[in-house]
Design an enzyme around this catalytic site. Sequence first.
Site, PDB file in Angstrom:
ATOM      1  N   ASP A 214       6.984   2.722  -8.098  1.00 53.18           N
ATOM      2  CA  ASP A 214       8.211   3.070  -7.404  1.00 53.18           C
ATOM      3  C   ASP A 214       9.398   2.519  -8.185  1.00 53.18           C
ATOM      4  O   ASP A 214      10.524   2.289  -7.388  1.00 53.18           O
ATOM      5  CB  ASP A 214       8.124   2.480  -6.038  1.00 53.18           C
ATOM      6  CG  ASP A 214       7.088   3.297  -5.117  1.00 53.18           C
ATOM      7  OD1 ASP A 214       6.515   4.570  -5.506  1.00 53.18           O
ATOM      8  OD2 ASP A 214       6.801   2.809  -4.207  1.00 53.18           O
TER       9      ASP A 214
ATOM     10  N   CYS B   9       3.728  14.386  15.057  1.00 53.27           N
ATOM     11  CA  CYS B   9       5.024  13.938  14.679  1.00 53.27           C
ATOM     12  C   CYS B   9       6.207  14.028  15.809  1.00 53.27           C
ATOM     13  O   CYS B   9       6.230  14.920  16.521  1.00 53.27           O
ATOM     14  CB  CYS B   9       5.809  14.756  13.677  1.00 53.27           C
ATOM     15  SG  CYS B   9       7.459  13.949  13.191  1.00 53.27           S
TER      16      CYS B   9
END
Length: 373
Positions: free
Chosen positions: A136, A200
């Site tokens: 990252d 979700c």
Amino acid sequence: MSAERERVVSELQTRAKALGFDAFGIAAADARPDLGEKLESAIAQGWHGDMDWLAETKVRRADPRVLWPDAKSVILLGINYGPHEDPMDRLKDKGLGNISVYAQSRDYHDVVKGKLKELAGLLARRADAEVKVFVDTAPIMEKPLAEAAGIGWQGKHSVLVSREFGSWLFLGAILTNAELPASAPHAESCGSCTRCLDVCPTDAFPAPFRLDARKCLAYLNNEHKGQIPLQYRKPMGNRVFGCDDCLAVCPWNKFASRARETRLQAKNALAHTRLADLLALDDAAFRTFFAGTPVKRLGSARFLRNCLVAAGNSGDSGLVGLVSGHLEHESPLVRGMAVWAARQLAPEATLAGLRRRHVEIETDSEVMAEWTM
């Protein structure tokens, strides 16, 4: 491909396993020519929210060879961080400050990068190659490259899914100018399942395999720098850092195991901290408590913002004292969410007194607006 390169890869796989990596695969640097178009489409629709760095790095992000023209191969490594309990169970305790599984332990960047450097050094010596290591730390799209390298596939929730480790893999990458034998890519294996989309709480998936970060709770309580939008405060529940819902319900998790790297196993203090304790942290205490974890990078103000939203959702009037104590915090982010939380929890008489005292000294228009929403 020469037998010598095959031997190098075999040695790398053996060493990777000894270092604690659970997954290993190789992709050609040009294995995903489709990434540029997909990324451009997402950015054009604004799905990246205020993560401007995605738009700024889109050209390099779409192709590792733009980042490093000499790159020939990408080695993808994964480390399992599977939890010891179902993250969904933690949503039921409204007095708990729910921290995402990946952030309940030592910062994975620190853990993975050291291992990657050692493995990359071995490759450099054995293949007389140049190497670059990333966790990252550069615009590399690890998940689609990991799919090309056979480690797993990007599920309908956009997260990498593994047959062996479910949704719980940290990824790292080694770019090299050595041309190594590529692994077979992994086929998408979600089938007709839509559990990750259905769970979700903010309907953040405009379509399977597509994520609108602007609606994602993990984005809102982690990357977003402003107030939590009003329509997402109730759905946020007690999630004070990240959200694991779409990962946790994936059926492939039935094959997952608990993280074997001890530094990536959840610390009890992080996994079971009460909101009352988190709301009592000042900046120095926050930095001490979360030292060495991903949470520290958020900063105490944004973290308190999240904790105050969770407090407002807790239904616990016993938190009113801690909440009202933040009405005079130096950060308008904290003051604004303290107002909202107080309005959810405080009796009307108490709230009226808080409003009178606070309005007299408040200077931020957005915070003032919280009293009238």
